[in-house]
Design a protein around this motif. Structure first.
Motif, PDB file in Angstrom:
ATOM      1  N   GLY A 103      -5.500  15.920  -4.550  1.00 22.27           N
ATOM      2  CA  GLY A 103      -5.704  16.216  -5.955  1.00 22.27           C
ATOM      3  C   GLY A 103      -4.837  15.422  -6.911  1.00 22.27           C
ATOM      4  N   ARG A 104      -3.993  14.555  -6.364  1.00 20.07           N
ATOM      5  CA  ARG A 104      -3.119  13.745  -7.201  1.00 20.07           C
ATOM      6  C   ARG A 104      -3.476  12.265  -7.060  1.00 20.07           C
ATOM      7  N   SER A 105      -3.098  11.451  -8.027  1.00 24.43           N
ATOM      8  CA  SER A 105      -3.405  10.023  -7.970  1.00 24.43           C
ATOM      9  C   SER A 105      -2.170   9.156  -7.702  1.00 24.43           C
ATOM     10  N   ARG A 106      -0.990   9.715  -7.877  1.00 23.79           N
ATOM     11  CA  ARG A 106       0.219   8.904  -7.703  1.00 23.79           C
ATOM     12  C   ARG A 106       0.426   8.577  -6.227  1.00 23.79           C
ATOM     13  N   LEU A 107       0.620   7.300  -5.976  1.00 22.16           N
ATOM     14  CA  LEU A 107       0.825   6.837  -4.606  1.00 22.16           C
ATOM     15  C   LEU A 107       2.312   6.858  -4.243  1.00 22.16           C
ATOM     16  N   GLN A 108       2.570   7.217  -3.010  1.00 17.96           N
ATOM     17  CA  GLN A 108       3.937   7.213  -2.489  1.00 17.96           C
ATOM     18  C   GLN A 108       3.963   6.415  -1.190  1.00 17.96           C
ATOM     19  N   THR A 109       5.102   5.811  -0.921  1.00 16.50           N
ATOM     20  CA  THR A 109       5.255   4.981   0.281  1.00 16.50           C
ATOM     21  C   THR A 109       6.297   5.591   1.209  1.00 16.50           C
ATOM     22  N   TYR A 110       5.939   5.624   2.493  1.00 13.03           N
ATOM     23  CA  TYR A 110       6.856   6.137   3.505  1.00 13.03           C
ATOM     24  C   TYR A 110       7.002   5.116   4.629  1.00 13.03           C
ATOM     25  N   TRP A 111       8.165   5.186   5.300  1.00 10.59           N
ATOM     26  CA  TRP A 111       8.488   4.260   6.382  1.00 10.59           C
ATOM     27  C   TRP A 111       8.916   5.017   7.630  1.00 10.59           C
ATOM     28  N   GLY A 112       8.587   4.443   8.773  1.00  8.06           N
ATOM     29  CA  GLY A 112       9.148   4.935  10.015  1.00  8.06           C
ATOM     30  C   GLY A 112      10.532   4.352  10.225  1.00  8.06           C
TER      31      GLY A 112
END
Length: 121
Positions: A103-112
């Motif tokens: 339901g949101r448009s903001r993108l987030q980035t995650y790393w291993g």
């Protein structure tokens, strides 16, 4: 929160194959794209390959034709098949996910946390 776990790294000889896997735990998030990056000692982290939800892929010139990225986003899995490995491929390989909350448009980035790949000559 999204957690990424890589596996499959190791020590191989030049010319051999290796397959990396990444598993995502992403409750409440939708995957927009995933990818593999690598960082060699003394160098900046660089893109290796990416995969979008529509199946589009992209590769660094240095791995084009040797590496293949694939994934099953509905199973929270990403893979990197690496062939014809070279000593220059030696690096820590990181799984990356670009996600957004439902339901949101903001993108987030995650790393291993990364997995070490060492290619001996």
């Amino acid at each position: 929160q999204v957690q990424l776990m890589e596996s499959g790294g190791g020590l191989v000889q030049a010319g051999e194959f290796l397959r990396l896997s990444c598993t995502a735990a992403r409750s409440g998030f939708i995957i927009d794209s995933m990818g593999w990056y690598r960082q060699a000692p003394g160098k900046q982290r660089e893109l290796v390959a990416t995969l979008n939800t529509d199946g589009r892929t992209s590769y660094a010139d240095s791995v084009q034709g040797r590496f293949t990225i694939s994934g099953e986003f509905n199973k929270d899995s990403l893979y990197l098949q690496m062939g014809s490995l070279k000593p220059d491929d030696t690096a820590v390989y990181f799984c990356n996910a670009v996600v957004r909350r439902y339901g949101r448009s903001r993108l987030q980035t995650y790393w291993g946390q990364g997995t070490q790949v060492t290619v001996s000559s």
